[in-house]
Design a protein around this motif. Structure first.
Motif, PDB file in Angstrom:
ATOM      1  N   THR A 471     -16.787  32.018  19.011  1.00 21.20           N
ATOM      2  CA  THR A 471     -16.043  33.169  19.534  1.00 21.20           C
ATOM      3  C   THR A 471     -14.744  33.370  18.770  1.00 21.20           C
ATOM      4  O   THR A 471     -14.389  34.500  18.398  1.00 21.20           O
ATOM      5  N   GLN A 472     -14.032  32.273  18.528  1.00 19.02           N
ATOM      6  CA  GLN A 472     -12.787  32.369  17.768  1.00 19.02           C
ATOM      7  C   GLN A 472     -13.054  32.869  16.353  1.00 19.02           C
ATOM      8  O   GLN A 472     -12.284  33.661  15.797  1.00 19.02           O
ATOM      9  N   PHE A 478     -13.587  39.972  12.905  1.00 19.65           N
ATOM     10  CA  PHE A 478     -13.390  41.392  13.224  1.00 19.65           C
ATOM     11  C   PHE A 478     -12.014  41.873  12.767  1.00 19.65           C
ATOM     12  O   PHE A 478     -11.888  42.937  12.145  1.00 19.65           O
ATOM     13  N   GLY A 479     -10.982  41.113  13.072  1.00 17.28           N
ATOM     14  CA  GLY A 479      -9.638  41.525  12.672  1.00 17.28           C
ATOM     15  C   GLY A 479      -9.467  41.560  11.163  1.00 17.28           C
ATOM     16  O   GLY A 479      -8.907  42.512  10.595  1.00 17.28           O
ATOM     17  N   PHE A 480      -9.983  40.524  10.495  1.00 17.67           N
ATOM     18  CA  PHE A 480      -9.864  40.452   9.043  1.00 17.67           C
ATOM     19  C   PHE A 480     -10.680  41.552   8.372  1.00 17.67           C
ATOM     20  O   PHE A 480     -10.233  42.183   7.405  1.00 17.67           O
ATOM     21  N   GLY A 481     -11.892  41.793   8.879  1.00 13.55           N
ATOM     22  CA  GLY A 481     -12.770  42.797   8.268  1.00 13.55           C
ATOM     23  C   GLY A 481     -12.190  44.197   8.334  1.00 13.55           C
ATOM     24  O   GLY A 481     -12.208  44.930   7.333  1.00 13.55           O
ATOM     25  N   PHE A 598      -0.279  43.113  15.595  1.00 12.58           N
ATOM     26  CA  PHE A 598      -0.224  43.675  16.937  1.00 12.58           C
ATOM     27  C   PHE A 598      -1.568  44.240  17.401  1.00 12.58           C
ATOM     28  O   PHE A 598      -1.635  44.924  18.423  1.00 12.58           O
ATOM     29  N   SER A 599      -2.648  43.964  16.673  1.00 12.30           N
ATOM     30  CA  SER A 599      -3.955  44.509  17.045  1.00 12.30           C
ATOM     31  C   SER A 599      -4.584  43.783  18.226  1.00 12.30           C
ATOM     32  O   SER A 599      -5.491  44.315  18.871  1.00 12.30           O
ATOM     33  N   GLY A 600      -4.149  42.559  18.509  1.00  9.78           N
ATOM     34  CA  GLY A 600      -4.769  41.741  19.548  1.00  9.78           C
ATOM     35  C   GLY A 600      -5.724  40.719  18.991  1.00  9.78           C
ATOM     36  O   GLY A 600      -6.283  39.915  19.748  1.00  9.78           O
ATOM     37  N   ALA A 601      -5.920  40.711  17.674  1.00  2.77           N
ATOM     38  CA  ALA A 601      -6.840  39.755  17.066  1.00  2.77           C
ATOM     39  C   ALA A 601      -6.262  38.343  17.078  1.00  2.77           C
ATOM     40  O   ALA A 601      -7.015  37.371  17.159  1.00  2.77           O
ATOM     41  N   TYR A 602      -4.960  38.224  17.002  1.00  6.64           N
ATOM     42  CA  TYR A 602      -4.320  36.910  16.949  1.00  6.64           C
ATOM     43  C   TYR A 602      -3.456  36.634  18.182  1.00  6.64           C
ATOM     44  O   TYR A 602      -3.329  35.496  18.609  1.00  6.64           O
ATOM     45  N   ILE A 603      -2.857  37.670  18.742  1.00  6.21           N
ATOM     46  CA  ILE A 603      -2.070  37.524  19.965  1.00  6.21           C
ATOM     47  C   ILE A 603      -2.626  38.508  20.986  1.00  6.21           C
ATOM     48  O   ILE A 603      -2.484  39.723  20.821  1.00  6.21           O
ATOM     49  N   VAL A 621      -5.285  49.073  13.725  1.00  9.87           N
ATOM     50  CA  VAL A 621      -6.391  48.115  13.719  1.00  9.87           C
ATOM     51  C   VAL A 621      -6.924  47.876  15.126  1.00  9.87           C
ATOM     52  O   VAL A 621      -8.098  47.522  15.300  1.00  9.87           O
ATOM     53  N   LYS A 622      -6.101  48.078  16.156  1.00  5.79           N
ATOM     54  CA  LYS A 622      -6.476  47.739  17.539  1.00  5.79           C
ATOM     55  C   LYS A 622      -7.783  48.398  17.958  1.00  5.79           C
ATOM     56  O   LYS A 622      -8.680  47.732  18.507  1.00  5.79           O
TER      57      LYS A 622
END
Length: 730
Positions: A471-472, A478-481, A598-603, A621-622
Motif C-alpha cells: 500500500t505504501q 501514484f504521487g511520483f508518477g 501538499f498533494s497528500g501522497a506523503y502527508i 497533483v492532489k
C-alpha cells in the motif's frame, strides 16, 4: 509588375470597368496604366461570382462619368512634432514596488524630441543614425506601436490622423529578427501567410498565384522548396531568410511598409538585393520606411529620402542627391567621391562630442524643412487615395460596404480578419503539424524518455502485494508518477518562447484571432499525449500490480492522459508569464515540488494544520493522485490490505517472532472487545482511503476538477496572450 494588370499582379481580382471617371469635389483624375496608355479589355481580370467577397470597382466611380485612365492619387505620410519619453530608475527590483530605498528617483529620458517629416508613395525613406539614436523608436511611433497616451504629436496619411484599426489594415511591420518556422519551406511559409491574410473568397489557386508572383518578386524561386532552417537544420541563406520575412508581411500588398534594420547582419550583396526588392515594392505604390545603420554607396542610390537622427533629434531630412547642398550650406562641404551618408554620420558623431552638440544642426534642419512645407501638402483626400491604391492592386479587400459607407468609414474597406474562427484554427493546426512532423526527433526523444521512466518506475515498484508495504509503495508510485507526467510537459516552455514573437507579429496585424491560436495549440498535441499516456499506463499498470482489471486500467490511462493535457496547459501559462527559458524551468520546478508535497501522497490531509489545508486543495497533483488512489482502493470495499501479523510491518515490532505478534494481536483484541487472530482482516481499501485523507471527493469529481484546472490555465493563458500581444510600448 504592372499595377493594373491582373496577370502580373494576382492581387487584382476585381472587375475592371473602362470609360468611367472619378470626381472628387473640384478635382478630377484620369485612369491610366503604369505605361500611361488607356486601360483596355486585355487588362480585364477573370470575373468572379461572389461580389460580396471583394469591393467591386463600380464603388470607385461616380455615376455618369467617363474616363479611361487610372487615377494618380499619391499617398503622403506626415509625422509632426513627435516626442516620446520614458521614465528610468535605479531600483534593483523595479517590478516589486515595495523594494528599493525611498531615495530611488525615476528620471525622464527623452527618446524622441520634436521630430517631423514626410514619406511619399513610391519612395523608400531611410532612418539613419548611430546605435541609441532612437531609429527604431521613431519608426515604432510612426507605425502606431507606441501608446497614444505617451506619444505626443500626430501621424497623418494625406492629412487624416491614422487610427490604429485602419493602420493595422493598410500597413505591415517587418521586425529585425527573422521570425519564421524553421521546418517550413519558403513556399509553405508564404502560402500559410496567404491563407491567413488574403480573403477566404479567393480560391486556393489564386492565392498560390499570388505566392508564386511574390516568390519571383523577392528573387527566391531557386530556393522556394528549401526549408527555412535553424542551428540544427541547414536551410536558406541569411539574405533569403530576410526576404522571406519581408514576403510574409507584404503578402496582402500593404500601402505602408515598415522595416526595422532589414539589412542588419547581411553581406553587401545580400543587403543590396534586399533593398532592391524594397525599391520594387515602393514603385508598386507603397510607402516604405526602414531603419538602417550605414548604407553602402550602391544602397544609397536606391534610397529616396534620408532622416538622420542624433539622440532622438532629427538633424537632417533630405534626399540623397541633396545631401551635398545641405551640408555645404551648413558649412561642411562633402568631398568628392566620398560616401555622403558616411560623411554625414561621421560629422554628426563629431558634433555630438563637441561642446555645442548638434543643436545648431537641428535648428538648421528645421529651417530647411520649413522652407519646403508647401511641397509636402497632400494632393487628395485619404479615401480617394486608398481607393486608387486598391484599383492598382494594393491590399486585398473583403468588405461589402457601399460607396457611401466607404466615404464615412475607411475601415469598411477590409474586414478585421480574413477568415472565420474555425478556418483559422484549421490553418494553424496544419502549420503546427507540418512543423512538428519534420522534427520527429523531438517526439522520439520524448517517447524514449517516458518509456524509460515507465520501465524504471515499474522496476522500482514491481508487483506490489496487498500488504502495508504494498500500500505504501502504491501511494508513492501514484504521487511520483503524476509528478513525473507534469515534469515531462515542461518542454512547452522553450517551444512557446520560440513562437512568442511570431505570434505577436501575426496577431498584431490581424492574421488570426488569439482564441484560434489557443485552441489549435490545445488540440494539436492531444494525439501525441494519447500515445505517451498509453505507453506509460501499459508499461506500469500490470507491472506494478494495480487492481481493477481492464476497467481499472482504462481509468488509470484516462487520468494519465488528462494529466498530460493539464500539465501542458499549466506549462503554457507559465511560459506566457516569463521571458527566459531558465526562469521558466526554475518556477515550474518550485511549483511542482509544492504540488507534490501538499498533494497528500506523503502527508495525509488530516495531518496538515488548518493553515496548510488551502494549499492542499490548490495542489495540481492532489486531484489526479486522489482519483487513481480511489480507483485502486475504492471499487472493492471488502478487499483486505492488512491481515493479522501484517499489522506490525513498518513498525518497531516487525522483527518480533510471529508467535509473539499473535499474542499481541490477541491482547489488542481483548482490549478492543474483538477476536483478532493472525489471519483477521484489519484494514480494507476504504480504511486506507480514510487514513490517506482521500475520501472527501469522489474519483470522477477529481477527474472533472483536474479538467477544470486545465481549462482555467488555458483561459488565463488566453488573457495573457491577449494583453501581451498588443505589441505596443507604454
Amino acid at each position: 509588375m504592372s499595377p493594373a494588370s491582373a496577370d502580373d499582379n494576382p492581387l487584382l481580382f476585381i472587375n475592371q470597368k473602362p470609360n468611367v471617371e472619378l470626381q472628387n469635389q473640384n478635382r478630377s483624375c484620369r485612369f491610366t496604366g503604369s505605361s500611361g496608355r488607356p486601360i483596355n479589355k486585355e487588362l480585364e481580370s477573370e470575373p468572379i461570382n461572389d461580389y460580396s467577397s471583394v469591393i467591386s470597382i463600380d464603388m470607385l466611380y461616380s455615376n455618369g462619368s467617363s474616363s479611361n485612365e487610372l487615377p494618380n492619387y499619391p499617398l503622403l505620410l506626415s509625422f509632426n512634432n513627435l516626442s516620446y519619453s520614458v521614465k528610468v530608475g535605479q531600483k534593483l527590483l523595479p517590478s516589486l514596488p515595495f523594494f528599493g530605498s525611498p531615495d530611488d528617483v525615476k528620471k525622464t529620458k527623452l527618446l524622441l524630441d520634436d521630430i517631423s517629416g514626410v514619406a511619399r508613395e513610391g519612395e523608400i525613406t531611410a532612418i539613419l543614425g548611430a546605435s541609441g539614436s532612437s531609429k527604431t523608436t521613431l519608426m515604432d511611433a510612426i507605425a502606431g506601436r507606441i501608446s497614444k497616451q505617451r506619444l505626443k504629436g500626430t501621424v497623418t496619411l494625406n492629412g487624416e490622423v491614422l487610427g490604429s484599426k485602419l493602420l493595422k489594415i493598410i500597413s505591415a511591420y517587418v521586425m529585425q529578427d527573422d521570425l519564421l518556422y524553421s521546418m517550413l519551406t519558403i513556399e509553405e511559409t508564404l502560402m500559410f501567410s496567404a491563407e491567413f491574410r488574403l480573403p477566404r473568397s479567393l480560391s486556393k489557386e489564386k492565392k498560390r498565384k499570388r505566392v508564386d508572383a511574390l516568390i519571383d518578386q523577392l528573387g527566391l524561386r531557386s530556393a522556394a522548396m528549401t526549408i527555412i532552417g535553424d542551428e540544427q537544420h541547414r536551410g536558406v541563406s541569411g539574405g533569403e531568410r530576410r526576404r522571406v520575412s519581408i514576403g510574409v508581411d507584404i503578402i496582402h500588398d500593404p500601402i505602408l511598409l515598415f522595416l526595422d534594420e532589414p539589412i542588419s547582419g547581411l553581406d553587401s550583396t545580400s543587403a543590396f538585393n534586399v533593398v532592391k526588392v524594397l525599391k520594387e515594392i515602393a514603385k508598386s505604390g507603397s510607402i516604405v520606411i526602414m531603419s538602417i545603420h550605414q548604407p553602402s554607396h550602391r544602397i544609397l542610390s536606391l534610397l529616396d529620402r534620408l532622416i538622420f537622427l542624433s539622440n532622438g533629434q532629427a538633424v537632417c531630412s533630405e534626399a540623397p542627391s541633396n545631401l551635398s547642398q545641405f551640408f555645404g550650406a551648413f558649412g561642411h562641404r562633402i568631398p568628392e567621391n566620398e560616401n555622403q551618408a558616411e560623411f554625414a554620420l561621421d560629422l554628426i558623431r563629431d558634433l555630438e562630442d563637441s561642446p555645442g552638440g548638434v543643436s545648431a544642426l537641428v535648428e538648421f534642419n528645421k529651417s530647411q524643412q520649413y522652407s519646403k512645407r508647401d511641397l509636402d501638402e497632400p494632393k487628395c483626400e485619404l479615401k480617394d487615395a486608398i481607393k486608387a491604391s486598391i484599383v492598382k492592386g494594393k491590399l486585398v479587400t473583403t468588405g461589402t460596404a457601399s460607396n457611401d459607407d466607404i466615404g464615412s468609414d475607411l475601415t469598411s474597406l477590409v474586414q478585421t480578419h480574413a477568415n472565420p474562427f474555425w478556418i483559422e484554427m484549421m490553418i494553424l493546426s496544419k502549420r503546427l503539424m507540418i512543423n512538428s512532423k519534420r522534427m520527429p526527433e523531438l517526439f522520439v526523444v520524448r517517447f524514449a524518455t517516458v518509456f524509460a521512466a515507465a520501465i524504471i518506475t515499474a522496476g522500482l515498484y514491481w508487483q506490489l502485494d496487498n500488504s502495508p508495504k504494498g500500500t505504501q509503495g502504491r501511494i508513492g508510485f501514484f504521487g511520483f508518477g503524476i509528478t513525473l507526467i507534469f515534469f515531462q510537459c515542461s518542454r512547452e516552455i522553450p517551444v512557446f518562447l520560440q513562437e512568442r514573437h511570431i505570434f505577436i507579429r501575426e496577431t498584431a496585424y490581424n492574421a488570426y484571432r488569439v482564441s484560434s491560436y489557443l485552441l489549435a495549440h490545445s488540440l494539436v498535441p492531444i494525439p501525441s499525449m494519447i500515445i505517451l499516456s498509453l505507453v506509460f499506463a501499459a508499461t506500469t499498470f500490470w507491472a506494478v500490480g494495480l487492481a481493477g482489471g481492464f476497467s481499472g486500467f482504462l481509468f488509470f490511462f484516462i487520468i494519465i492522459c488528462i494529466s498530460f493535457w493539464v500539465g501542458s496547459s499549466f506549462i503554457a501559462l507559465i511560459s506566457g508569464l516569463v521571458s527566459h527559458v531558465m526562469v521558466g524551468f526554475i518556477i515550474v520546478a518550485c511549483l511542482l515540488g509544492y504540488f507534490l508535497v501538499f498533494s497528500g501522497a506523503y502527508i495525509p490531509r488530516d495531518q496538515m494544520s488548518s493553515f496548510w489545508v488551502l494549499l492542499h486543495y490548490t495542489s495540481l497533483v492532489k486531484y489526479p493522485f486522489q482519483s487513481i488512489l480511489q480507483n485502486e482502493y475504492g471499487d472493492d470495499s471488502t478487499k483486505c490490505f492488512v491481515r493479522g501479523v501484517q499489522f506490525f510491518e513498518d513498525t518497531i515490532f516487525v522483527h518480533l517472532p510471529e508467535s509473539v505478534k499473535i499474542k499481541l494481536l490477541k491482547s489488542m483484541g481483548h482490549v478492543l472487545g474483538k477476536n483478532i487472530t493472525g489471519s483477521s482482516c484489519l484494514a480494507t481499501g476504504g480504511k486506507i482511503l480514510e487514513h490517506s485523507g482521500a475520501t472527501d471527493i469522489s474519483k470522477w469529481k477529481c477527474f472533472w476538477l483536474t479538467v477544470g484546472f486545465g481549462v482555467l490555465f488555458r483561459v488565463l493563458f488566453y488573457f495573457i496572450l491577449l494583453l501581451g500581444g498588443k505589441n505596443k510600448r507604454m
